[in-house]
Design a protein around this motif. Structure first.
Motif, PDB file in Angstrom:
ATOM      1  N   ASP A  36      -6.090 -15.167  12.482  1.00 13.51           N
ATOM      2  CA  ASP A  36      -6.535 -13.778  12.604  1.00 13.51           C
ATOM      3  C   ASP A  36      -6.439 -13.560  13.779  1.00 13.51           C
ATOM      4  OD1 ASP A  36      -8.295 -12.797  10.345  1.00 13.51           O
ATOM      5  OD2 ASP A  36      -7.917 -11.722  12.300  1.00 13.51           O
ATOM      6  N   ALA A  67     -14.319  -7.538   4.874  1.00 15.52           N
ATOM      7  CA  ALA A  67     -14.663  -7.620   4.361  1.00 15.52           C
ATOM      8  C   ALA A  67     -16.498  -8.010   5.253  1.00 15.52           C
ATOM      9  CB  ALA A  67     -14.165  -9.261   3.770  1.00 15.52           C
ATOM     10  N   GLY A 125     -21.198  -6.095  -2.702  1.00 16.71           N
ATOM     11  CA  GLY A 125     -21.334  -5.787  -3.974  1.00 16.71           C
ATOM     12  C   GLY A 125     -20.333  -5.998  -4.717  1.00 16.71           C
ATOM     13  N   GLU A 160     -12.686  -4.460  -5.053  1.00 13.18           N
ATOM     14  CA  GLU A 160     -11.797  -4.513  -3.933  1.00 13.18           C
ATOM     15  C   GLU A 160     -12.134  -6.561  -3.635  1.00 13.18           C
ATOM     16  OE1 GLU A 160     -11.144  -1.619  -1.089  1.00 13.18           O
ATOM     17  OE2 GLU A 160     -10.113  -1.118  -1.790  1.00 13.18           O
ATOM     18  N   SER A 161     -13.801  -6.271  -3.365  1.00 12.63           N
ATOM     19  CA  SER A 161     -13.450  -8.430  -2.854  1.00 12.63           C
ATOM     20  C   SER A 161     -13.730  -8.984  -3.954  1.00 12.63           C
ATOM     21  CB  SER A 161     -15.342  -7.407  -2.920  1.00 12.63           C
ATOM     22  OG  SER A 161     -16.525  -7.850  -3.438  1.00 12.63           O
TER      23      SER A 161
HETATM   24  C1  LIG Z   1     -17.671  -0.234   5.642  1.00 10.42           C
HETATM   25  C2  LIG Z   1     -17.128  -0.216   3.557  1.00 10.42           C
HETATM   26  C3  LIG Z   1     -17.323  -1.320   2.600  1.00 10.42           C
HETATM   27  C4  LIG Z   1     -17.330  -2.016   1.901  1.00 10.42           C
HETATM   28  N1  LIG Z   1     -17.666  -2.455   1.100  1.00 10.42           N
HETATM   29  C5  LIG Z   1     -17.355  -2.817   0.014  1.00 10.42           C
HETATM   30  C6  LIG Z   1     -18.049  -3.623  -1.169  1.00 10.42           C
HETATM   31  O1  LIG Z   1     -19.469  -4.037  -0.629  1.00 10.42           O
HETATM   32  N2  LIG Z   1     -17.284  -4.786  -2.234  1.00 10.42           N
HETATM   33  C7  LIG Z   1     -16.094  -4.172  -2.354  1.00 10.42           C
HETATM   34  O2  LIG Z   1     -15.583  -4.573  -3.369  1.00 10.42           O
HETATM   35  N3  LIG Z   1     -15.489  -3.744  -1.310  1.00 10.42           N
HETATM   36  C8  LIG Z   1     -15.904  -2.959  -0.361  1.00 10.42           C
HETATM   37  N4  LIG Z   1     -14.787  -2.681   0.925  1.00 10.42           N
HETATM   38  C9  LIG Z   1     -13.660  -2.740   0.231  1.00 10.42           C
HETATM   39  C10 LIG Z   1     -13.132  -4.149   1.542  1.00 10.42           C
HETATM   40  O3  LIG Z   1     -12.288  -3.491   2.547  1.00 10.42           O
HETATM   41  C11 LIG Z   1     -12.464  -5.408   0.715  1.00 10.42           C
HETATM   42  O4  LIG Z   1     -13.924  -5.595  -0.397  1.00 10.42           O
HETATM   43  C12 LIG Z   1     -12.475  -6.943   1.808  1.00 10.42           C
HETATM   44  O5  LIG Z   1     -12.611  -6.475   2.908  1.00 10.42           O
HETATM   45  C13 LIG Z   1     -11.474  -7.647   0.936  1.00 10.42           C
HETATM   46  O6  LIG Z   1     -10.842  -8.263   1.830  1.00 10.42           O
HETATM   47  P1  LIG Z   1      -9.246  -8.124   2.249  1.00 10.42           P
HETATM   48  O7  LIG Z   1      -9.682 -10.170   2.955  1.00 10.42           O
HETATM   49  O8  LIG Z   1      -9.086  -8.293   1.334  1.00 10.42           O
HETATM   50  O9  LIG Z   1      -9.068  -7.950   3.493  1.00 10.42           O
HETATM   51  P2  LIG Z   1      -9.969  -7.650   5.101  1.00 10.42           P
HETATM   52  O10 LIG Z   1     -11.326  -8.158   4.601  1.00 10.42           O
HETATM   53  O11 LIG Z   1      -9.604  -6.250   5.624  1.00 10.42           O
HETATM   54  O12 LIG Z   1      -9.355  -8.841   6.095  1.00 10.42           O
HETATM   55  C14 LIG Z   1      -8.337  -8.901   6.866  1.00 10.42           C
HETATM   56  C15 LIG Z   1      -8.095  -9.288   7.519  1.00 10.42           C
HETATM   57  O13 LIG Z   1      -6.669  -9.867   8.591  1.00 10.42           O
HETATM   58  C16 LIG Z   1      -7.393  -9.610   9.344  1.00 10.42           C
HETATM   59  N5  LIG Z   1      -5.017  -9.016  10.142  1.00 10.42           N
HETATM   60  C17 LIG Z   1      -5.258  -8.529   9.597  1.00 10.42           C
HETATM   61  N6  LIG Z   1      -3.816  -8.422  10.268  1.00 10.42           N
HETATM   62  C18 LIG Z   1      -3.147  -8.983  10.984  1.00 10.42           C
HETATM   63  C19 LIG Z   1      -1.925  -9.345  11.540  1.00 10.42           C
HETATM   64  N7  LIG Z   1      -0.787  -9.363  11.969  1.00 10.42           N
HETATM   65  N8  LIG Z   1      -2.201 -11.136  11.847  1.00 10.42           N
HETATM   66  C20 LIG Z   1      -3.851 -11.401  12.290  1.00 10.42           C
HETATM   67  N9  LIG Z   1      -4.557 -11.449  11.628  1.00 10.42           N
HETATM   68  C21 LIG Z   1      -4.229  -9.921  10.792  1.00 10.42           C
HETATM   69  C22 LIG Z   1      -7.659  -8.831   9.883  1.00 10.42           C
HETATM   70  O14 LIG Z   1      -8.388  -8.666  11.235  1.00 10.42           O
HETATM   71  C23 LIG Z   1      -8.839  -9.342   9.307  1.00 10.42           C
HETATM   72  O15 LIG Z   1      -9.653  -9.921   9.655  1.00 10.42           O
HETATM   73  C24 LIG Z   1     -15.242  -2.115   1.652  1.00 10.42           C
HETATM   74  C25 LIG Z   1     -15.107  -1.157   3.255  1.00 10.42           C
HETATM   75  C26 LIG Z   1     -15.225  -0.118   3.519  1.00 10.42           C
HETATM   76  C27 LIG Z   1     -14.498  -0.291   4.732  1.00 10.42           C
END
Ligand SMILES: Cc1cc2nc3c(=O)[nH]c(=O)nc-3n(C[C@H](O)[C@H](O)[C@H](O)COP(=O)(O)OP(=O)(O)OC[C@H]3O[C@@H](n4cnc5c(N)ncnc54)[C@H](O)[C@@H]3O)c2cc1C
Length: 622
Positions: A93, A103, A109, A443-444
């Motif tokens: 990461d 996340a 939710g 999304e989650s």
């Molecule tokens: C304030 C807020 C509240 C939210 N609340 C909700 C909710 O309640 N329910 C819901 O379903 N969704 C919610 N969302 C949407 C939420 O973004 C996603 O549900 C969730 O983060 C998706 O997880 P993910 O694993 O796809 O990506 P992310 O959580 O974005 O994780 C991506 C990871 O990849 C790493 N990364 C990125 N690029 C690189 C690279 N080049 N090399 C190495 N590491 C890298 C980052 O550092 C990060 O740790 C919310 C979003 C925001 C902004």
């Protein structure tokens, strides 16, 4: 200044909405003294950090599976891969492992289809909300398997508390009748997204064969004989670069917000999009960039919901204008309608827009409910602490509000097993495209499903894959190339280039109110940045080197976003074309796919949504 008067109907509607919100939460408010007070809940521990492995510059780290990114998707992927028998897993990461993702800051939710509920009832609600561009095969698989994930989470100690204590374990939002959200996750003293990521980190650490590399940004994927063979990673603090030799790679790096103003989307720089696209994978739904309402001088999440709590948006004439744009719901409608209305008001010269939180309904009831819901969201909790610290009182006077970018909802195209067109390359989480809708909780749910699914597919691929071949001279050349910009101080800084890019993309007349000529003009400007600024971008130190890559990635995403926006000659979901204001189901029930051509230019291909294979059909008359 003219004071806008609400009609009786609008007044009743407003107070009705607030009353509904109040009724729904009154039982909740009455449960404990602490919750009923407007006190911000006490800070929680952040959970155990994971120590990162160190490596020497030039190291070749061999692994079966490389997982890039540790949000919900990457963490689920690591756990699943270990459980599927993958012997050697490297988890990387660019922040800290499992703790600096979006996340971890979410409300937590999410969706689980419970036993006895009908999948088709859910799909009938979920597919139309994305204007029929959903991958119904993915929804089907996701919903079919979702409850087993909830049971797993429970067996690992995560508890979803009642959404409204003692009244409702789940709630339906977005006007749904069947789709219901589980929320309020709690684990080991942690709440919301931190509870889920904390618990997943804990489970991951209980598995064998996983190595951790934090503060390491993956800058390029390595391929050999058309298959994935690894990646190059750069450490953001010490500037060392390593080669990861891997049989399979899962990209779960989030989306691209262009470092927009919406809460905690800073890390969303489209890295995974650029990695996959440059390796030859296909991008889809890239024309959908979503926006939200954001305050100008303090952070806030979910402000688009504030209409339901008795607030209103005012233009410079003091008019509560949302009823003009959305007579049914006013400020209670979807963010795409609100942000479009705000952009139009500003363009008509009636800006700036202010959120009025001084209303009787909000000060008396709304704010109390709003603050008592802080247990649901980590990010909003931090905002409220900050407001308290600074003594800023939002109920004193109307506050300036803007439209802030949340992120591109399109992403990498994958098959039902989350595999891309490149053997050995998988995508998960919001780096995977499922549909262009903004559905709260989806999304989650997608991240957990695809984290699990991609790891199962990758484990299967690894078990059949012969030893990966990686030409070490080629890998070393790529590794050295990754460090080449380091030390360049003459030229344009990443920040300068980013601001220039943001001025283009965040222009209300480009991304919210789109039309052909403005999109073409914006595309030309982005291409000029690509051709003139990127080659002279500075990387004075290791910190700036990371920004160098992030900025590169965002410029690439901007180009794909604008090209796809030009291509879709209709209005759908958050893609609003002023020159094609209608949704056109006759011609546009198609996905716009972008792949890098042999000449380095994006090649656009249209793909009809296969409704003959999907259960939910679009209405014929639109
Ligand atoms: C304030 C807020 C509240 C939210 N609340 C909700 C909710 O309640 N329910 C819901 O379903 N969704 C919610 N969302 C949407 C939420 O973004 C996603 O549900 C969730 O983060 C998706 O997880 P993910 O694993 O796809 O990506 P992310 O959580 O974005 O994780 C991506 C990871 O990849 C790493 N990364 C990125 N690029 C690189 C690279 N080049 N090399 C190495 N590491 C890298 C980052 O550092 C990060 O740790 C919310 C979003 C925001 C902004």
């Amino acid at each position: 200044m003219k004071e806008y008067k609400m009609t009786r109907r609008q007044f009743l509607k407003r107070t009705g909405m607030a009353a509904a919100a109040t009724a729904a939460t009154s039982a909740y408010l009455n449960t404990t003294e602490a919750l009923a007070s407007t006190e911000v809940p006490a800070p929680r521990p952040v959970g155990k950090y994971i120590q990162s492995e160190e490596w020497a510059d030039g190291a070749v780290i061999e692994t079966d599976l490389l997982i890039i990114g540790t949000g919900f998707a990457g963490l689920w992927a690591a756990i699943t891969a270990a459980d599927q028998g993958v012997k050697s897993i490297a988890v990387v990461d660019k922040g800290s492992i499992g703790n600096s993702s979006n996340a971890s800051m979410t409300g937590g939710g999410t969706f689980f289809l419970h036993p006895g509920e009908d999948k088709m009832d859910w799909m009938k609600e979920l597919v139309p909300i994305s204007d029929y561009l959903s991958r119904q095969d993915m929804w089907d698989d996701q919903l079919t398997t979702s409850y087993s994930r909830m049971e797993k989470l429970k067996s690992w100690g995560l508890e979803y508390k009642d959404m409204i204590p003692m009244v409702a374990p789940r709630v339906s939002i977005d006007g749904f009748k069947h789709v219901a959200l589980n929320g309020n996750p709690v684990w080991n003293g942690l709440t919301a997204g931190k509870a889920v990521t904390g618990m997943l980190r804990d489970q991951m650490q209980k598995r064998k064969g996983i190595r951790y590399f934090s503060k390491t940004m993956i800058t390029r994927l390595l391929k050999q004989d058309g298959k994935i063979a690894g990646a190059v990673g750069v450490h953001r603090v010490n500037g060392k670069a390593a080669v990861f030799k891997a049989k399979a790679v899962i990209i779960s790096t989030g989306q691209c917000s262009f470092r927009g103003q919406y809460a905690v989307t800073e890390i969303q720089t489209g890295d995974g999009y650029a990695l996959a696209y440059n390796a030859g994978a296909t991008m889809t739904n890239m024309e959908f960039l979503s926006f939200e309402t954001v305050p100008g001088v303090y952070g806030e999440e979910g402000a688009c919901l504030k209409g339901t709590f008795g607030c209103r948006l005012l233009n410079s004439e003091n008019r509560d204008f949302m009823w003009d744009y959305n007579p049914k719901d006013g400020l209670g409608g979807p963010a795409r309608i609100t942000t479009r209305a705000m952009a139009k008001e500003v363009r008509e010269g009636r800006g700036p827009i202010r959120m009025d939180q001084t209303t009787f309904t909000f000060t008396l009831l709304g704010q109390r409910i709003w603050r008592s819901m802080l247990i649901y969201t980590e990010w909003q909790k931090l905002n409220e602490y900050r407001l308290d610290d600074t003594g800023h009182d939002v109920t004193e006077k109307p506050e300036i509000f803007y439209v802030g970018s949340f992120g591109i909802i399109g992403a990498v195209k994958a098959d039902i097993g989350c595999g891309t067109t490149i053997p050995g390359l998988y995508v998960a989480g919001i780096t995977l495209s499922q549909d262009p809708g903004m559905i709260k909780g989806a999304e989650s749910a997608r991240a957990m499903w695809s984290g699990q699914k991609s790891a199962m597919s990758a484990a299967d691929y690894i078990s059949h894959a012969p030893d990966v071949k990686l030409d070490l001279d080629y890998a070393e050349a790529e590794r050295k190339a990754a460090l080449k910009p380091l030390g360049r101080t003459d030229g344009r800084t990443p920040n300068e280039i980013l601001f220039k890019l943001q001025e283009i993309i965040f222009d209300y007349n480009v991304s919210i109110l789109k039309n052909e000529s403005r999109l073409r003009d914006a595309l030309q400007k982005v291409i000029a940045i690509k051709e003139s600024d990127l080659p002279v971008m500075t990387a004075a130190d290791t910190h700036e080197l990371i920004k160098y890559y992030e900025t590169h990635n965002m410029v690439e995403c901007a180009e794909l976003y604008l090209r796809a926006s030009l291509e879709r000659r209709e209005t759908r979901e958050c893609h609003y074309r002023e020159d094609y204001p209608e949704t056109n189901n006759k011609e546009w029930l198609k996905w716009i796919n972008l792949t890098k051509g042999a000449d380095g230019q994006p090649v656009i291909a249209l793909e009809a949504v296969p409704f003959d294979q999907y259960p939910i059909k679009p209405p014929k008359e639109v």
